[in-house]
Design a protein around this motif. Sequence first.
Motif, PDB file in Angstrom:
ATOM      1  N   ALA A  90       0.828  -1.202   0.000  1.00 46.59           N
ATOM      2  CA  ALA A  90       0.000   0.000   0.000  1.00 46.59           C
ATOM      3  C   ALA A  90       0.867   1.259   0.000  1.00 46.59           C
ATOM      4  O   ALA A  90       0.554   2.243  -0.677  1.00 46.59           O
ATOM      5  N   PHE A  91       1.959   1.219   0.737  1.00 49.11           N
ATOM      6  CA  PHE A  91       2.878   2.355   0.807  1.00 49.11           C
ATOM      7  C   PHE A  91       3.413   2.725  -0.566  1.00 49.11           C
ATOM      8  O   PHE A  91       3.493   3.902  -0.932  1.00 49.11           O
ATOM      9  N   LEU A  92       3.756   1.741  -1.381  1.00 52.17           N
ATOM     10  CA  LEU A  92       4.324   2.002  -2.700  1.00 52.17           C
ATOM     11  C   LEU A  92       3.330   2.628  -3.664  1.00 52.17           C
ATOM     12  O   LEU A  92       3.723   3.130  -4.716  1.00 52.17           O
ATOM     13  N   ALA A  93       2.053   2.617  -3.325  1.00 49.78           N
ATOM     14  CA  ALA A  93       1.032   3.167  -4.215  1.00 49.78           C
ATOM     15  C   ALA A  93       0.960   4.694  -4.164  1.00 49.78           C
ATOM     16  O   ALA A  93       0.278   5.306  -4.981  1.00 49.78           O
ATOM     17  N   GLY A  94       1.661   5.314  -3.217  1.00 47.22           N
ATOM     18  CA  GLY A  94       1.606   6.764  -3.075  1.00 47.22           C
ATOM     19  C   GLY A  94       2.227   7.501  -4.250  1.00 47.22           C
ATOM     20  O   GLY A  94       3.137   6.993  -4.908  1.00 47.22           O
ATOM     21  N   ARG A  95       1.737   8.703  -4.491  1.00 51.83           N
ATOM     22  CA  ARG A  95       2.313   9.548  -5.546  1.00 51.83           C
ATOM     23  C   ARG A  95       3.790   9.776  -5.262  1.00 51.83           C
ATOM     24  O   ARG A  95       4.632   9.753  -6.158  1.00 51.83           O
ATOM     25  N   THR A  96       4.112  10.046  -4.014  1.00 56.09           N
ATOM     26  CA  THR A  96       5.474   9.996  -3.506  1.00 56.09           C
ATOM     27  C   THR A  96       5.432   9.118  -2.267  1.00 56.09           C
ATOM     28  O   THR A  96       4.402   9.041  -1.582  1.00 56.09           O
ATOM     29  N   HIS A  97       6.518   8.415  -1.956  1.00 48.57           N
ATOM     30  CA  HIS A  97       6.537   7.563  -0.768  1.00 48.57           C
ATOM     31  C   HIS A  97       7.855   7.770  -0.037  1.00 48.57           C
ATOM     32  O   HIS A  97       8.932   7.575  -0.605  1.00 48.57           O
ATOM     33  N   ARG A  98       7.724   8.156   1.219  1.00 49.18           N
ATOM     34  CA  ARG A  98       8.895   8.596   1.981  1.00 49.18           C
ATOM     35  C   ARG A  98       8.867   8.043   3.396  1.00 49.18           C
ATOM     36  O   ARG A  98       7.842   7.571   3.877  1.00 49.18           O
ATOM     37  N   PHE A  99      10.017   8.154   4.081  1.00 48.97           N
ATOM     38  CA  PHE A  99      10.098   7.898   5.515  1.00 48.97           C
ATOM     39  C   PHE A  99       9.819   9.203   6.255  1.00 48.97           C
ATOM     40  O   PHE A  99      10.227  10.283   5.805  1.00 48.97           O
ATOM     41  N   GLY A 100       9.160   9.099   7.406  1.00 49.02           N
ATOM     42  CA  GLY A 100       8.873  10.272   8.207  1.00 49.02           C
ATOM     43  C   GLY A 100      10.092  10.773   8.950  1.00 49.02           C
ATOM     44  O   GLY A 100      11.074  10.048   9.134  1.00 49.02           O
ATOM     45  N   TYR A 101      10.014  12.021   9.378  1.00 49.30           N
ATOM     46  CA  TYR A 101      11.091  12.611  10.157  1.00 49.30           C
ATOM     47  C   TYR A 101      10.889  12.292  11.633  1.00 49.30           C
ATOM     48  O   TYR A 101       9.867  11.747  12.033  1.00 49.30           O
ATOM     49  N   GLY A 102      11.868  12.627  12.443  1.00 49.44           N
ATOM     50  CA  GLY A 102      11.775  12.367  13.868  1.00 49.44           C
ATOM     51  C   GLY A 102      12.900  11.472  14.342  1.00 49.44           C
ATOM     52  O   GLY A 102      13.798  11.113  13.581  1.00 49.44           O
ATOM     53  N   LEU A 103      12.848  11.088  15.616  1.00 50.34           N
ATOM     54  CA  LEU A 103      13.918  10.307  16.221  1.00 50.34           C
ATOM     55  C   LEU A 103      13.702   8.806  16.100  1.00 50.34           C
ATOM     56  O   LEU A 103      14.556   8.020  16.505  1.00 50.34           O
ATOM     57  N   GLN A 104      12.551   8.385  15.572  1.00 50.31           N
ATOM     58  CA  GLN A 104      12.276   6.957  15.468  1.00 50.31           C
ATOM     59  C   GLN A 104      13.071   6.325  14.326  1.00 50.31           C
ATOM     60  O   GLN A 104      13.485   6.990  13.386  1.00 50.31           O
ATOM     61  N   VAL A 105      13.305   5.009  14.448  1.00 48.61           N
ATOM     62  CA  VAL A 105      13.883   4.234  13.355  1.00 48.61           C
ATOM     63  C   VAL A 105      12.748   3.818  12.430  1.00 48.61           C
ATOM     64  O   VAL A 105      11.744   3.271  12.878  1.00 48.61           O
ATOM     65  N   ASN A 106      12.874   4.103  11.146  1.00 44.81           N
ATOM     66  CA  ASN A 106      11.852   3.737  10.186  1.00 44.81           C
ATOM     67  C   ASN A 106      12.300   2.534   9.373  1.00 44.81           C
ATOM     68  O   ASN A 106      13.487   2.395   9.052  1.00 44.81           O
ATOM     69  N   GLY A 107      11.372   1.672   9.032  1.00 50.95           N
ATOM     70  CA  GLY A 107      11.704   0.513   8.220  1.00 50.95           C
ATOM     71  C   GLY A 107      10.528   0.049   7.397  1.00 50.95           C
ATOM     72  O   GLY A 107       9.383   0.097   7.860  1.00 50.95           O
ATOM     73  N   VAL A 108      10.792  -0.379   6.174  1.00 52.53           N
ATOM     74  CA  VAL A 108       9.753  -0.959   5.320  1.00 52.53           C
ATOM     75  C   VAL A 108      10.280  -2.285   4.779  1.00 52.53           C
ATOM     76  O   VAL A 108      11.387  -2.360   4.252  1.00 52.53           O
ATOM     77  N   LEU A 109       9.512  -3.360   4.978  1.00 49.11           N
ATOM     78  CA  LEU A 109       9.909  -4.681   4.523  1.00 49.11           C
ATOM     79  C   LEU A 109       9.027  -5.099   3.354  1.00 49.11           C
ATOM     80  O   LEU A 109       7.815  -5.223   3.487  1.00 49.11           O
ATOM     81  N   LEU A 110       9.665  -5.289   2.187  1.00 52.29           N
ATOM     82  CA  LEU A 110       8.963  -5.664   0.969  1.00 52.29           C
ATOM     83  C   LEU A 110       9.122  -7.161   0.741  1.00 52.29           C
ATOM     84  O   LEU A 110      10.243  -7.672   0.699  1.00 52.29           O
ATOM     85  N   PRO A 111       8.028  -7.897   0.617  1.00 62.18           N
ATOM     86  CA  PRO A 111       8.114  -9.358   0.505  1.00 62.18           C
ATOM     87  C   PRO A 111       8.757  -9.797  -0.796  1.00 62.18           C
ATOM     88  O   PRO A 111       8.539  -9.199  -1.851  1.00 62.18           O
TER      89      PRO A 111
END
Length: 215
Positions: A90-111
């Motif tokens: 679903a994330f890849l369907a965005g017009r643009t797809h990005r990681f958010g800002y902030g102090l958290q670690v972001n991760g996306v796992l594509l099967p």
Amino acid sequence: MVALSFAVPPASSAAELELQGSRLVVSGMLDGTMIKEFTEQLGSGTISTVVFEDSFGGTAEAAGAFADAIRASGVQTEVRGQCMAACAYAFLAGRTHRFGYGLQVNGVLLPVAQRPTAAELAVRWRGDDAHKTLSDFMPTSAKPVEASVPPAKDNARDGARDNWQPDHGVLFTASPTLFGRVYNTYYCDGTQGRDFSKCERLADADPYKLGVLTP
């Protein structure tokens, strides 16, 4: 290995929606329970960005419905925390797809069904190919599963699919540091469970160059 240290909420949590101005935050499993409300929210024309926050999988049907609504509305997508398997589609369907800002670690796992080659990585998530990300993993039932969509049977690719399991895929991470964000890419064969520090690091797999993230 700090880039692979994630906080894991209860995996059974169903999808939840939270409206934050022009941003619609989606958390929990994409299990189909919020598709109608999600589609209506995007249809209102007031949403600019869909934010996926700690979404650990779901069903292929739900992922496809979320992706269709995102694609039709032309909104941007963003990941805050983790976005696994069905969520990644679903994330890849965005017009643009990005990681958010902030102090958290972001991760996306594509099967993936098997370890991708360098050539496969280069095109795997670009253009129309991005829409096929879950085609190898159509579920045998509508039951949501943790961080995954179960593989279907196909005579041509049974061997690869039989080797696939939850938490199996290519994991892209971004970790905050004093010098900016550090991006890493890993191949996870599923045997590591949620201990992503055991995944194999992939060289020359920048998420921007591969089209997984957009500028």
